[in-house]
Design a protein around this motif. Structure first.
Motif, short mmCIF file in Angstrom:
data_model
loop_
_atom_site.label_atom_id
_atom_site.label_comp_id
_atom_site.label_asym_id
_atom_site.label_seq_id
_atom_site.Cartn_x
_atom_site.Cartn_y
_atom_site.Cartn_z
N LYS A 270 -10.36 -23.94 15.55
CA LYS A 270 -10.01 -24.07 16.96
C LYS A 270 -9.44 -25.46 17.18
O LYS A 270 -9.65 -26.36 16.35
CB LYS A 270 -11.24 -23.83 17.85
CG LYS A 270 -12.38 -24.80 17.63
CD LYS A 270 -13.57 -24.45 18.49
CE LYS A 270 -14.71 -25.45 18.27
NZ LYS A 270 -15.23 -25.39 16.90
N PRO A 271 -8.71 -25.67 18.27
CA PRO A 271 -8.17 -27.01 18.54
C PRO A 271 -9.28 -28.05 18.60
O PRO A 271 -10.31 -27.86 19.24
CB PRO A 271 -7.49 -26.84 19.90
CG PRO A 271 -7.13 -25.39 19.96
CD PRO A 271 -8.23 -24.67 19.25
N GLY A 272 -9.05 -29.16 17.91
CA GLY A 272 -10.04 -30.22 17.85
C GLY A 272 -10.86 -30.25 16.59
O GLY A 272 -11.51 -31.25 16.28
N ASP A 273 -10.85 -29.14 15.80
CA ASP A 273 -11.60 -29.11 14.55
C ASP A 273 -10.98 -30.03 13.52
O ASP A 273 -9.76 -30.20 13.47
CB ASP A 273 -11.66 -27.68 13.99
CG ASP A 273 -12.69 -26.82 14.71
OD1 ASP A 273 -13.44 -27.38 15.53
OD2 ASP A 273 -12.74 -25.61 14.45
N THR A 274 -11.83 -30.60 12.67
CA THR A 274 -11.37 -31.41 11.55
C THR A 274 -11.41 -30.55 10.29
O THR A 274 -12.46 -30.01 9.95
CB THR A 274 -12.26 -32.65 11.36
OG1 THR A 274 -12.27 -33.40 12.58
CG2 THR A 274 -11.74 -33.52 10.23
N ILE A 275 -10.26 -30.40 9.64
CA ILE A 275 -10.17 -29.47 8.51
C ILE A 275 -9.55 -30.17 7.30
O ILE A 275 -8.86 -31.19 7.43
CB ILE A 275 -9.37 -28.20 8.88
CG1 ILE A 275 -7.91 -28.57 9.28
CG2 ILE A 275 -10.04 -27.44 10.01
CD1 ILE A 275 -6.91 -28.40 8.22
N THR A 276 -9.79 -29.57 6.16
CA THR A 276 -9.13 -29.96 4.92
C THR A 276 -8.54 -28.71 4.29
O THR A 276 -9.26 -27.73 4.04
CB THR A 276 -10.11 -30.62 3.94
OG1 THR A 276 -10.65 -31.80 4.54
CG2 THR A 276 -9.40 -31.01 2.65
N LEU A 277 -7.24 -28.73 4.06
CA LEU A 277 -6.54 -27.61 3.42
C LEU A 277 -5.66 -28.19 2.33
O LEU A 277 -4.64 -28.82 2.61
CB LEU A 277 -5.71 -26.84 4.44
CG LEU A 277 -4.89 -25.65 3.89
CD1 LEU A 277 -5.82 -24.60 3.29
CD2 LEU A 277 -4.02 -25.03 4.98
N ALA A 386 -13.32 -36.61 12.74
CA ALA A 386 -11.90 -36.72 13.07
C ALA A 386 -11.42 -38.16 13.07
O ALA A 386 -10.22 -38.43 12.92
CB ALA A 386 -11.62 -36.07 14.43
N ASN A 387 -12.34 -39.11 13.21
CA ASN A 387 -11.96 -40.53 13.20
C ASN A 387 -11.85 -41.12 11.81
O ASN A 387 -11.60 -42.32 11.67
CB ASN A 387 -12.97 -41.33 14.03
CG ASN A 387 -12.90 -41.01 15.50
OD1 ASN A 387 -11.85 -40.65 16.02
ND2 ASN A 387 -14.03 -41.10 16.19
N GLY A 388 -12.04 -40.30 10.79
CA GLY A 388 -11.84 -40.77 9.42
C GLY A 388 -13.14 -40.90 8.65
O GLY A 388 -14.22 -41.12 9.23
#
Length: 432
Positions: A270-277, A386-388
């Motif tokens: 969803k918008p706002g999620d932090t993902i790794t692809l 999301a901030n790293g």
């Protein structure tokens, strides 16, 4: 009617309407109205323009209001011509007010069209639509629309039982574009209304917005085809062949579209999620019908096809919770007290701002007796991935360095010993 009679009729109309003294009166009325409207607009436009720019959060509405403010001259002129037309209607014949009536129609039409077309964000397209629309109104006001439409209808081609004229195609295109534009505009308004709802999840909001826009566009296309009277049954074979070709060419597009619907339904992202692809790590900015917009920490925006989120492994750092555990490995010298090292590490990690001490306290474990050091692993939790991740690891390591230096705990580096199996005699040569 021969050519001579046409010329005589035109001369008679020219003397009656154009050279009439009432025509000059009407020109004067229009000129006075234009000057007065320009003066009033120059006085009122700056104040209203500054107030309109205070509107926040709705750029489309702001653009229309600003366009309205900048065209007050035409609004004032239309009001003046309307008043003049009312007075002339009560005191003169239609032939003595035709110029004012025509000018009123053209002025009011230009004001409305030029304001409403500002909703179109593309300046060139907006200007084109405004000019074409006003040109048609001008033809209608001058009663020239009939001959022009008849000429366009005469440009036709027969496709079996179907007569396809240029006028029919033009009407279908214009009507379809207008209805689809209205559908998109209405869809955006309803989408903003859905996005403001606090009872729906972000993925459901996006799904409802997409269904609304697609449904309105399909309805607009159906209404346009029905209104123009195009018989699609006569083009069944042709449309079927075109449909098959388009289907083969749009396989990936359809696949990504269906994948997008599945993603929204199962709420995997969803918008706002932090993902790794793959090699991409970032936060999801937007979910589109064909792709997902992902912004990385370095400001790059990746447009990843929806199909990749279905067929590949995706790490969603904030799927069920925003809390993420981070491990930091370090080592100390063998002469240090491991209990004291663990205590210092836990206390130091707790002082870092981004460490979520209220969720779970940091822990530190001795993991291995290394070749040159006692190896430890420090674990802590953060609530804002999301901030790293690298930056918070760096902050913790820098804090550990300062804390160990103050406590006298040394961080070792590898040592190498060389053992000589046979004695080696070292002689120093002396030069005279």
């Amino acid at each position: 009617m021969d050519v001579r009679q046409t010329i005589d009729a035109f001369e008679q109309w020219f003397r009656t309407f154009v050279l009439s003294e009432w025509t000059f009166y009407q020109v004067g009325i229009i000129a006075v109205g234009y000057v007065a409207a320009s003066f009033l607009a120059s006085r009122t436009e700056p104040a209203l323009d500054s107030k309109a720019r205070r509107i926040k959060g709705n750029p489309d509405l702001l653009r229309v209001i600003i366009a309205f403010m900048r065209r007050l001259k035409w609004l004032f002129l239309a009001v003046w011509l309307w008043l003049a037309n009312v007075v002339l209607t009560q005191n003169t014949w239609p032939s003595q007010r035709w110029l004012v009536s025509t000018a009123l129609t053209l002025t009011a039409a230009w004001f409305l069209i030029s304001v409403l077309t500002k909703i179109i964000r593309n300046p060139t397209l907006s200007r084109t639509v405004a000019i074409v629309s006003w040109s048609y109104v001008a033809l209608y006001a001058l009663r020239l629309d009939g001959p022009v439409l008849s000429a366009l209808d005469g440009l036709a081609v027969n496709l079996g039982a179907v007569r396809l004229s240029f006028l029919l195609v033009l009407k279908a295109v214009v009507l379809a574009i207008a209805l689809i534009w209205v559908a998109v505009l209405l869809g955006n308004v309803l989408s903003h209304w859905v996005q403001r709802s606090g009872d729906l999840s972000p993925s459901i909001k996006v799904l409802i917005s997409k269904f609304i826009k697609i449904g309105l566009i399909m309805i607009a296309g159906a209404i346009a085809l029905s209104a123009t009277g195009i018989d699609l049954t006569a083009l069944t074979v042709f449309s079927g062949a075109v449909g098959v070709g388009i289907g083969f060419g749009l396989q990936k597009v359809v696949s990504n579209f269906i994948s997008g619907i599945i993603i929204l339904l199962d709420k995997s992202i969803k918008p706002g999620d932090t993902i790794t692809l793959g090699d991409t790590f970032g936060s999801i900015r937007d979910l589109r019908s064909r792709f997902v917009s992902v912004i990385t920490r370095d400001g790059k925006e990746y447009l990843i096809p929806n199909e990749d989120f279905i067929s590949q492994q995706v790490v969603n750092w904030s799927f069920s919770s925003d809390y993420v555990r981070i491990d930091v490995d370090f080592g100390t010298a063998y002469d240090s007290d491991p209990h004291e090292v663990a205590r210092i590490a836990i206390a130091t990690a707790s002082t870092v701002d981004r460490v979520a001490n209220n969720y779970k306290a940091p822990v530190c474990w001795l993991t291995c007796f290394g070749a040159s050091s006692l190896d430890f692993r420090l674990r802590f939790w953060i609530s804002d991935p999301a901030n790293g991740l690298t930056n918070v690891r760096g902050e913790v390591l820098m804090a550990l360095w300062d804390a160990f230096k103050e406590a006298g705990v040394s961080i070792p580096f590898p040592h190498r010993e060389i053992i000589m199996r046979t004695p080696v005699e070292i002689k120093q040569s002396r030069q005279d």
